[in-house]
Design a protein around this motif. Structure first.
Motif, PDB file in Angstrom:
ATOM      1  N   SER A   1      -4.030  -2.080 -12.625  1.00 49.71           N
ATOM      2  CA  SER A   1      -3.390  -0.788 -12.328  1.00 49.71           C
ATOM      3  C   SER A   1      -1.941  -0.736 -12.797  1.00 49.71           C
ATOM      4  O   SER A   1      -1.279   0.294 -12.648  1.00 49.71           O
ATOM      5  CB  SER A   1      -3.438  -0.507 -10.824  1.00 49.71           C
TER       6      SER A   1
ATOM      7  N   THR B   1       1.731   1.534  -9.269  1.00 46.47           N
ATOM      8  CA  THR B   1       1.446   2.101 -10.586  1.00 46.47           C
ATOM      9  C   THR B   1       2.686   2.391 -11.432  1.00 46.47           C
ATOM     10  O   THR B   1       2.565   2.687 -12.623  1.00 46.47           O
ATOM     11  CB  THR B   1       0.627   3.390 -10.429  1.00 46.47           C
TER      12      THR B   1
ATOM     13  N   HIS C   1      -2.486  -2.982  -6.455  1.00 41.15           N
ATOM     14  CA  HIS C   1      -3.254  -1.806  -6.864  1.00 41.15           C
ATOM     15  C   HIS C   1      -2.441  -0.508  -6.848  1.00 41.15           C
ATOM     16  O   HIS C   1      -2.590   0.344  -7.723  1.00 41.15           O
ATOM     17  CB  HIS C   1      -4.486  -1.650  -5.975  1.00 41.15           C
ATOM     18  N   ASP C   2      -1.581  -0.328  -5.835  1.00 37.39           N
ATOM     19  CA  ASP C   2      -0.841   0.932  -5.687  1.00 37.39           C
ATOM     20  C   ASP C   2       0.484   0.967  -6.443  1.00 37.39           C
ATOM     21  O   ASP C   2       1.141   2.006  -6.481  1.00 37.39           O
ATOM     22  CB  ASP C   2      -0.569   1.207  -4.201  1.00 37.39           C
TER      23      ASP C   2
ATOM     24  N   ARG D   1       0.825  -1.208   0.000  1.00 41.16           N
ATOM     25  CA  ARG D   1       0.000   0.000   0.000  1.00 41.16           C
ATOM     26  C   ARG D   1       0.865   1.267   0.000  1.00 41.16           C
ATOM     27  O   ARG D   1       1.808   1.390   0.776  1.00 41.16           O
ATOM     28  CB  ARG D   1      -0.925   0.011   1.220  1.00 41.16           C
TER      29      ARG D   1
ATOM     30  N   ASN E   1      -7.079  -9.834  -4.029  1.00 40.09           N
ATOM     31  CA  ASN E   1      -7.575  -8.770  -4.900  1.00 40.09           C
ATOM     32  C   ASN E   1      -6.938  -7.444  -4.518  1.00 40.09           C
ATOM     33  O   ASN E   1      -6.783  -7.122  -3.347  1.00 40.09           O
ATOM     34  CB  ASN E   1      -9.101  -8.665  -4.798  1.00 40.09           C
ATOM     35  N   LYS E   2      -6.523  -6.674  -5.495  1.00 45.97           N
ATOM     36  CA  LYS E   2      -5.929  -5.345  -5.325  1.00 45.97           C
ATOM     37  C   LYS E   2      -4.565  -5.376  -4.633  1.00 45.97           C
ATOM     38  O   LYS E   2      -4.076  -4.338  -4.202  1.00 45.97           O
ATOM     39  CB  LYS E   2      -6.878  -4.413  -4.568  1.00 45.97           C
TER      40      LYS E   2
END
Length: 349
Positions: free
Chosen positions: A184, A162, A159-160, A135, A155-156
């Motif tokens: 992402s 990028t 995500h961060d 995160r 899941n995810k």
């Protein structure tokens, strides 16, 4: 001080060395770090303690190293890490924890380390990834998690990330990849997921990876690939599907990857390829088709024709017929209509 067979470090070993900015302790036999051993090194930038005998690291041992950018703890015997071990190392860019004995990762291990660019936790025994482990790590470019025991991707979990350029998940126990889990990762260039237990690739599993150039899915248990599995990969140049259990492919499966240059389909269970399968690949430079049980009846005519028209693209060796009958062992590209269609009775036998 690297490669000096040091077995211990005195707590005052670096006392007063306030200007030191690089410390190499790699390739020694250090088993223990006094928790105040680095207290004077407030200007340290690079710390390498790899290839030692460390089984644990005291939670506060790095507390004064506020300028540290590189920390290598690889090739030790670390079995666990305290959740706050790296707390406050806000300048850290490169952390290497590979080749240890770690079975789990604390959820907050990397919390606040927003300048991280490289994370290496390969060759451990990690079984799962805590949901929030990455995160806030928007600057990470390299994430290496190969050769662990990871079975599931939350899941995810990515995500961060990028800015991620390379993601290596090779040699784990991943059975399923949920569509959208990589959505992402728009900057990713390389994805390595070979050596897992994947059985299928569903529609949209790689959506959002517009810059991906290399996708390695070799040595899984793939039996099925959805016709829209590769949607979202317009820049893909290299696709490795070798050493799987594939028997066929949807005829339009490669339409989303027209820029593909290299493809490995060898060491699967292909008996034929559907008409038109390879037609979208106008930029192909080589393809490997060997070690498949190509069945030289009428269904092989498309592949025969394609190979004859693109013989310069066949990499390594020409694929051979597994059968039927006396056609076994002959090159696929030599098959003619009379060879394979007039002999349909042989195929039936």
């Amino acid at each position: 001080m690297g490669a000096n067979r040091l077995g211990t470090l005195n707590k005052d070993a670096f006392k007063g060395m306030i200007l030191l900015n690089e410390l190499d302790l790699f390739d020694n036999q250090i088993e223990y770090l006094p928790d105040t051993v680095f207290d004077s090194l407030e200007n340290l930038i690079n710390l390498d303690i790899s290839n030692n005998e460390l089984r644990e690291v005291p939670v506060g041992v790095f507390r004064t190293l506020r300028r540290l950018t590189v920390l290598h703890l690889s090739s030790n015997k670390l079995e666990r890490l305290d959740e706050y071990l790296l707390r406050g190392l806000n300048q850290l860019e490169d952390v290497d924890l590979s080749r240890n004995e770690l079975t789990e990762l604390p959820p907050l291990l990397l919390d606040g380390l927003i300048k991280l660019k490289s994370i290496k936790i390969s060759d451990n025994k990690v079984k799962f990834l805590p949901a929030g482990l990455f995160r806030g790590l928007a600057d990470v470019e390299v994430l290496q998690l190969q050769n662990n025991e990871i079975a599931d991707l939350p899941n995810k979990i990515f995500h961060d990330l990028t800015s991620l350029n390379q993601l290596v998940l090779t040699g784990n126990s991943i059975v399923h990849i949920s569509p959208g889990i990589f959505s992402s990762l728009g900057q990713l260039h390389e994805l390595h997921i070979g050596g897992n237990l994947l059985e299928n690739l569903s529609s949209g599993v790689f959506t959002g990876m517009e810059r991906l150039e290399k996708l390695f899915i070799l040595s899984n248990n793939l039996r099925e690939i959805d016709s829209e599995a590769f949607i979202g990969l317009p820049q893909l140049l290299w696709l490795a599907l070798n050493n799987n259990l594939l028997t066929t492919l949807p005829h339009d499966v490669f339409e989303p990857v027209p820029k593909l240059q290299r493809m490995q389909l060898d060491s699967n269970h292909f008996m034929f390829l559907p008409e038109g399968t390879l037609e979208p690949l106008k930029n192909l430079q080589y393809v490997n088709l060997i070690k498949n049980p190509w069945h030289c009846d009428c269904s092989i005519l498309y592949l025969t024709r394609w190979i004859n028209e693109h013989s310069d693209l066949i990499w390594d060796y020409q694929p051979k017929c597994r059968g039927p009958g006396e056609l076994g062992g002959k090159s696929v590209y030599t098959m003619t209509f009379n060879d394979v269609c007039d002999g349909q009775w042989a195929s039936m036998m």
